[in-house]
Design a protein around this motif. Structure first.
Motif, PDB file in Angstrom:
ATOM      1  N   GLY A   1     122.960   4.748 -44.837  1.00 49.60           N
ATOM      2  CA  GLY A   1     123.341   5.835 -43.936  1.00 49.60           C
ATOM      3  C   GLY A   1     122.374   7.006 -44.002  1.00 49.60           C
ATOM      4  O   GLY A   1     122.022   7.596 -42.988  1.00 49.60           O
ATOM      5  N   ILE A   2     121.933   7.321 -45.197  1.00 50.33           N
ATOM      6  CA  ILE A   2     120.964   8.408 -45.358  1.00 50.33           C
ATOM      7  C   ILE A   2     119.654   8.051 -44.670  1.00 50.33           C
ATOM      8  O   ILE A   2     119.072   8.865 -43.962  1.00 50.33           O
ATOM      9  CB  ILE A   2     120.747   8.721 -46.849  1.00 50.33           C
ATOM     10  N   LEU A   3     119.217   6.821 -44.864  1.00 56.51           N
ATOM     11  CA  LEU A   3     117.966   6.387 -44.247  1.00 56.51           C
ATOM     12  C   LEU A   3     118.073   6.293 -42.731  1.00 56.51           C
ATOM     13  O   LEU A   3     117.189   6.768 -42.005  1.00 56.51           O
ATOM     14  CB  LEU A   3     117.545   5.023 -44.824  1.00 56.51           C
ATOM     15  N   SER A   4     119.159   5.696 -42.231  1.00 53.02           N
ATOM     16  CA  SER A   4     119.269   5.392 -40.795  1.00 53.02           C
ATOM     17  C   SER A   4     120.000   6.452 -39.989  1.00 53.02           C
ATOM     18  O   SER A   4     119.541   6.835 -38.919  1.00 53.02           O
ATOM     19  CB  SER A   4     119.988   4.048 -40.611  1.00 53.02           C
TER      20      SER A   4
ATOM     21  N   ASN B   1     113.710  10.095 -44.870  1.00 52.01           N
ATOM     22  CA  ASN B   1     112.774   9.156 -45.483  1.00 52.01           C
ATOM     23  C   ASN B   1     112.709   9.467 -46.966  1.00 52.01           C
ATOM     24  O   ASN B   1     112.033  10.394 -47.387  1.00 52.01           O
ATOM     25  CB  ASN B   1     111.397   9.281 -44.837  1.00 52.01           C
ATOM     26  N   MET B   2     113.457   8.708 -47.753  1.00 49.58           N
ATOM     27  CA  MET B   2     113.516   8.988 -49.185  1.00 49.58           C
ATOM     28  C   MET B   2     113.021   7.787 -49.983  1.00 49.58           C
ATOM     29  O   MET B   2     113.046   6.659 -49.514  1.00 49.58           O
ATOM     30  CB  MET B   2     114.932   9.348 -49.614  1.00 49.58           C
ATOM     31  N   GLN B   3     112.606   8.078 -51.176  1.00 46.46           N
ATOM     32  CA  GLN B   3     112.179   7.030 -52.097  1.00 46.46           C
ATOM     33  C   GLN B   3     113.398   6.502 -52.841  1.00 46.46           C
ATOM     34  O   GLN B   3     114.333   7.252 -53.121  1.00 46.46           O
ATOM     35  CB  GLN B   3     111.169   7.591 -53.104  1.00 46.46           C
ATOM     36  N   PHE B   4     113.391   5.220 -53.131  1.00 51.41           N
ATOM     37  CA  PHE B   4     114.446   4.643 -53.946  1.00 51.41           C
ATOM     38  C   PHE B   4     113.870   3.523 -54.784  1.00 51.41           C
ATOM     39  O   PHE B   4     112.839   2.946 -54.462  1.00 51.41           O
ATOM     40  CB  PHE B   4     115.620   4.146 -53.093  1.00 51.41           C
ATOM     41  N   GLU B   5     114.552   3.243 -55.876  1.00 50.78           N
ATOM     42  CA  GLU B   5     114.144   2.178 -56.784  1.00 50.78           C
ATOM     43  C   GLU B   5     115.318   1.228 -56.937  1.00 50.78           C
ATOM     44  O   GLU B   5     116.448   1.659 -57.156  1.00 50.78           O
ATOM     45  CB  GLU B   5     113.762   2.764 -58.139  1.00 50.78           C
TER      46      GLU B   5
ATOM     47  N   LYS C   1     118.504   3.568 -57.783  1.00 47.56           N
ATOM     48  CA  LYS C   1     118.389   5.018 -57.911  1.00 47.56           C
ATOM     49  C   LYS C   1     117.751   5.560 -56.640  1.00 47.56           C
ATOM     50  O   LYS C   1     116.773   5.013 -56.135  1.00 47.56           O
ATOM     51  CB  LYS C   1     117.516   5.385 -59.115  1.00 47.56           C
ATOM     52  N   PHE C   2     118.336   6.634 -56.125  1.00 55.72           N
ATOM     53  CA  PHE C   2     117.719   7.327 -55.002  1.00 55.72           C
ATOM     54  C   PHE C   2     117.952   8.811 -55.126  1.00 55.72           C
ATOM     55  O   PHE C   2     118.900   9.259 -55.771  1.00 55.72           O
ATOM     56  CB  PHE C   2     118.209   6.790 -53.640  1.00 55.72           C
ATOM     57  N   ALA C   3     117.041   9.566 -54.527  1.00 49.37           N
ATOM     58  CA  ALA C   3     117.122  11.027 -54.556  1.00 49.37           C
ATOM     59  C   ALA C   3     116.829  11.570 -53.169  1.00 49.37           C
ATOM     60  O   ALA C   3     115.939  11.078 -52.479  1.00 49.37           O
ATOM     61  CB  ALA C   3     116.126  11.588 -55.569  1.00 49.37           C
ATOM     62  N   ILE C   4     117.571  12.580 -52.793  1.00 52.19           N
ATOM     63  CA  ILE C   4     117.381  13.230 -51.493  1.00 52.19           C
ATOM     64  C   ILE C   4     116.239  14.224 -51.631  1.00 52.19           C
ATOM     65  O   ILE C   4     116.273  15.093 -52.517  1.00 52.19           O
ATOM     66  CB  ILE C   4     118.663  13.968 -51.052  1.00 52.19           C
ATOM     67  N   PRO C   5     115.232  14.119 -50.773  1.00 56.71           N
ATOM     68  CA  PRO C   5     114.121  15.084 -50.854  1.00 56.71           C
ATOM     69  C   PRO C   5     114.602  16.502 -50.527  1.00 56.71           C
ATOM     70  O   PRO C   5     115.577  16.696 -49.808  1.00 56.71           O
ATOM     71  CB  PRO C   5     113.134  14.601 -49.793  1.00 56.71           C
ATOM     72  N   GLN C   6     113.909  17.476 -51.057  1.00 59.94           N
ATOM     73  CA  GLN C   6     114.289  18.869 -50.817  1.00 59.94           C
ATOM     74  C   GLN C   6     113.865  19.367 -49.430  1.00 59.94           C
ATOM     75  O   GLN C   6     114.455  20.301 -48.904  1.00 59.94           O
ATOM     76  CB  GLN C   6     113.679  19.762 -51.892  1.00 59.94           C
ATOM     77  N   ASN C   7     112.877  18.729 -48.849  1.00 62.03           N
ATOM     78  CA  ASN C   7     112.313  19.233 -47.582  1.00 62.03           C
ATOM     79  C   ASN C   7     112.967  18.580 -46.358  1.00 62.03           C
ATOM     80  O   ASN C   7     112.280  18.161 -45.430  1.00 62.03           O
ATOM     81  CB  ASN C   7     110.802  19.014 -47.555  1.00 62.03           C
ATOM     82  N   ILE C   8     114.303  18.529 -46.338  1.00 59.42           N
ATOM     83  CA  ILE C   8     114.995  17.990 -45.169  1.00 59.42           C
ATOM     84  C   ILE C   8     115.589  19.144 -44.369  1.00 59.42           C
ATOM     85  O   ILE C   8     115.759  20.252 -44.883  1.00 59.42           O
ATOM     86  CB  ILE C   8     116.087  16.965 -45.569  1.00 59.42           C
TER      87      ILE C   8
END
Length: 109
Positions: A46-49, A54-58, A67-74
């Motif tokens: 949901g966050i991606l789509s 556009n966040m990085q995840f592992e 693991k995923f983190a929401i970028p600060q520059n949204i």
């Protein structure tokens, strides 16, 4: 046991980490692990789509790690959408934790 860590900053969830398998059932038949995975992975999708973030995840499926983190520059609008998605995710994970606390560890910091 699956460890779920949810990190908040200023009232918003900024990072989610899930690690391990619940051990509730045999591999491929573990309904608790499946439910937990579905809740968290749907939130990530949901966050991606939906939010268009556009966040990085592992992800390491064999270890049960995500693991995923929401970028600060949204944008503010993206943050609102992320808040709705992630708050709903936390409700689902918390509800699952209440019923299966022997198999899930939940930490919100």
């Amino acid at each position: 046991m699956t460890s779920v860590k949810v990190v908040k900053q200023n009232g918003s969830i900024t990072e989610v980490t899930c690690d391990g398998h619940t051990g509730y059932g045999a591999e491929g038949e573990d309904i608790v692990c499946s439910a937990l995975s579905s809740i968290v992975q749907t939130a990530m999708l949901g966050i991606l789509s939906v939010a268009g973030v556009n966040m990085q995840f592992e992800r390491q499926d064999e270890e049960g790690y995500l693991k995923f983190a929401i970028p600060q520059n949204i944008t503010l609008e993206q943050r609102k959408i992320c808040d709705n998605i992630l708050d709903t995710m936390l409700l689902g994970v918390s509800d699952l934790y209440q019923g299966f606390s022997d198999f899930i560890e939940l930490e919100v910091v």
